[in-house]
Design a protein around this motif. Structure first.
Motif, PDB file in Angstrom:
ATOM      1  N   HIS A 124       0.843  -1.198   0.000  1.00 14.21           N
ATOM      2  CA  HIS A 124       0.000   0.000   0.000  1.00 14.21           C
ATOM      3  C   HIS A 124       0.871   1.237   0.000  1.00 14.21           C
ATOM      4  O   HIS A 124       2.075   1.179   0.289  1.00 14.21           O
ATOM      5  N   VAL A 125       0.255   2.378  -0.337  1.00 17.43           N
ATOM      6  CA  VAL A 125       0.961   3.650  -0.295  1.00 17.43           C
ATOM      7  C   VAL A 125       0.475   4.430   0.924  1.00 17.43           C
ATOM      8  O   VAL A 125      -0.590   4.157   1.493  1.00 17.43           O
ATOM      9  N   ARG A 126       1.249   5.377   1.299  1.00 16.56           N
ATOM     10  CA  ARG A 126       0.915   6.199   2.461  1.00 16.56           C
ATOM     11  C   ARG A 126      -0.448   6.877   2.254  1.00 16.56           C
ATOM     12  O   ARG A 126      -0.730   7.425   1.191  1.00 16.56           O
ATOM     13  N   GLY A 127      -1.290   6.796   3.276  1.00 16.92           N
ATOM     14  CA  GLY A 127      -2.602   7.429   3.225  1.00 16.92           C
ATOM     15  C   GLY A 127      -3.675   6.612   2.541  1.00 16.92           C
ATOM     16  O   GLY A 127      -4.805   7.080   2.388  1.00 16.92           O
ATOM     17  N   ALA A 128      -3.343   5.375   2.130  1.00 14.41           N
ATOM     18  CA  ALA A 128      -4.323   4.545   1.420  1.00 14.41           C
ATOM     19  C   ALA A 128      -5.503   4.204   2.318  1.00 14.41           C
ATOM     20  O   ALA A 128      -6.625   4.031   1.846  1.00 14.41           O
ATOM     21  N   VAL A 156      -2.201  -0.931  -2.954  1.00 11.69           N
ATOM     22  CA  VAL A 156      -3.476  -0.346  -2.546  1.00 11.69           C
ATOM     23  C   VAL A 156      -3.308   1.171  -2.417  1.00 11.69           C
ATOM     24  O   VAL A 156      -2.367   1.666  -1.778  1.00 11.69           O
ATOM     25  N   GLY A 157      -4.204   1.924  -3.055  1.00  9.64           N
ATOM     26  CA  GLY A 157      -4.143   3.381  -3.002  1.00  9.64           C
ATOM     27  C   GLY A 157      -3.269   4.012  -4.064  1.00  9.64           C
ATOM     28  O   GLY A 157      -3.185   5.235  -4.149  1.00  9.64           O
ATOM     29  N   SER A 158      -2.628   3.187  -4.894  1.00  7.28           N
ATOM     30  CA  SER A 158      -1.729   3.714  -5.929  1.00  7.28           C
ATOM     31  C   SER A 158      -2.359   3.564  -7.306  1.00  7.28           C
ATOM     32  O   SER A 158      -3.209   2.697  -7.529  1.00  7.28           O
ATOM     33  N   THR A 159      -1.947   4.420  -8.237  1.00  4.77           N
ATOM     34  CA  THR A 159      -2.381   4.297  -9.632  1.00  4.77           C
ATOM     35  C   THR A 159      -1.270   3.744 -10.508  1.00  4.77           C
ATOM     36  O   THR A 159      -1.454   3.552 -11.710  1.00  4.77           O
ATOM     37  N   GLU A 160      -0.121   3.458  -9.900  1.00  5.26           N
ATOM     38  CA  GLU A 160       1.053   3.007 -10.652  1.00  5.26           C
ATOM     39  C   GLU A 160       1.131   1.484 -10.670  1.00  5.26           C
ATOM     40  O   GLU A 160       0.994   0.822  -9.645  1.00  5.26           O
TER      41      GLU A 160
END
Length: 474
Positions: free
Chosen positions: A228-232, A280-284
């Motif tokens: 996951h990314v920060r803030g997801a 999770v939370g990323s578009t990459e």
């Protein structure tokens, strides 16, 4: 490996029964899971002679042929195909009364066989596996690959016929970058096979990442697998790589894949097909260079039919398959295994035990081993812990095996008065308590070593300890 092909995958069907031809067409059109850009072309010939003419005129990727044909038989056709090109997989089709002939054909080089009348799903499964293997070996053909057979099998004990077949299959799959499925009962050593594949592959210098699909809980599973990314989500205070990405440039072992929740199966399928992962939370989408090995003790085809496992994921996994024989089917390896574990535990416990006496080995060989190699290992471990002399004799082994049978039966009898769900809960609770306590005792309270020996992540092992080893008054 990409499934996108610059030309259609061409299947030659040699079959003189119009009804069966129609069944093949429906299986190819409706049952085969395919990438959007992948095309499959089915070419039909009613006689072997016509099939050979087509093979001489155009590239064919897979041949499916009935054994009973007018004129030249399917077996003769198989031999002629091999004379032309041994790299073309051939699936033989037979009626029930010709199964022995079909099996003989497999021994002479046929890729697989299927018996009439067949189900479309079963037919499609076999065709798909042949398609994938045809593509894999087409990509690898001509490349220089080190011979993994020169490497020793460090932890796979036993040289009986069953294990020789398993080791040969490991050498085969290690040469190609295909997802491998290991099927076997609990306790047969599926993770050891996965490690052997890793050690003999081009990914051997990378990590061996274990993903236990039985430990995921609702809400965190996707983050654990894909990161996951920060803030997801609440609590995601920093970026975190998932378990799959941590295995990049190595091997990811998906243990007990049959227990993976349905909502994650589609996402895992995309990772297997595209070799990309999105946190999770990323578009990459991040590219992966990884080998996947999955394992299960379940019948995945049956789970597919019950709607409990995705058909497309099953087809993706069911390409390179290794069946691990249960210990009761490889009893010739029991003496070697028993002495291997004896050496391990005499060293670990500091006990000068020289050997297991022949009468004791006879008892071990006669026992049915429902718990497989893991159960044998535990019996030898306890025998060493309790030994008061320099050999393991028959009476010690008999007492331990009898204690296992007696205790399992008495536990069940003790809870027969309860409803099924409650009785199961109580028995599992007792099993967890005894198993974890025994592992801690064996490792003198060292949680890390006990968890490693149990094959569990340390946090999960610690959680079981917290739940089942509470002190009185807690």
């Amino acid at each position: 490996m990409s499934l996108v092909k610059s030309k259609p995958f061409t299947i030659l069907l040699v079959e003189d029964n119009a009804g069966d031809v129609e069944m093949f067409l429906r299986a190819v059109e409706h049952e085969l899971p395919r990438h959007d850009a992948e095309q499959v072309e089915l070419v039909v010939a009613a006689r072997a002679e016509g099939g050979l003419k087509i093979l001489a005129e155009r590239p064919i990727d897979l041949v499916i042929t009935d054994i009973r044909l007018p004129g030249m038989s399917g077996l003769e056709l198989l031999q002629r195909i091999h004379d032309m090109n041994r790299h073309i997989p051939v699936i033989m089709v037979s009626w029930v009364d010709a199964v022995d002939t079909a099996i003989e054909a497999v021994h002479h080089g046929a890729f697989d066989y299927i018996v009439k009348p067949f189900e479309k799903f079963d037919l499609a499964m076999r065709i798909h596996r042949a398609m994938r293997i045809s593509e894999i070996f087409a990509e690898q053909r001509g490349s220089e690959v080190a011979d993994p057979a020169t490497l020793p099998f460090r932890n796979l004990i036993g040289n009986g016929p069953a294990m020789q077949k398993v080791k040969a299959m490991i050498d085969t799959v290690a040469k190609v970058p295909a997802t491998t499925l290991i099927i076997g009962e609990t306790g047969t050593g599926k993770e050891l096979l996965a490690k052997a594949i890793h050690e003999r592959s081009d990914e051997a210098d990378g990590p061996f990442q274990v993903v236990d699909c039985t430990t995921f809980t609702e809400g965190i599973a996707e983050s654990e697998l894909f990161g996951h990314v920060r803030g997801a989500f609440t609590g995601a205070v920093s970026d975190k790589q998932g378990l799959i990405e941590l295995g990049s440039r190595g091997t990811v072992f998906l243990d007990e894949i049959g227990d993976l929740p349905l909502n994650l199966q589609a996402k895992l399928l995309r990772v297997l097909e595209e070799r990309e992962v999105r946190a999770v939370g990323s578009t990459e989408q991040r590219k992966l260079a990884v080998r996947f090995v999955a394992a299960t003790n379940q019948d995945l085809a049956a789970k597919v039919k019950r709607g409990e496992f995705r058909k497309d994921l099953f087809f993706r996994l069911n390409v390179m398959v290794i069946h691990v024989p249960p210990l009761r089917e490889r009893k010739e390896d029991i003496p070697s295994l028993a002495r291997h574990f004896l050496g391990r535990y005499t060293k670990e416990f500091g006990k000068p035990i020289a050997d297991i006496l022949p009468a004791a080995l006879t008892e071990l060989i006669a026992y049915p081993w429902p718990g497989n190699v893991r159960e044998l290992r535990n019996v030898i471990e306890r025998a060493v812990m309790l030994a008061k002399q320099d050999t393991i004799d028959r009476s010690q082994v008999v007492n331990l095996l009898h204690a296992d049978r007696h205790s399992s039966g008495s536990i069940i009898e003790e809870h027969l008065h309860l409803p099924y769900a409650k009785a199961k809960e109580k028995i599992l609770e007792e099993f967890n308590r005894q198993y974890i306590q025994a592992k801690l005792n064996a490792h003198k309270g060292n949680v890390t070593h006990a968890a490693s020996e149990a094959g569990l992540p340390r946090p999960y092992f610690h959680e079981i300890m917290r739940r089942y080893l509470k002190k009185e008054g807690d």
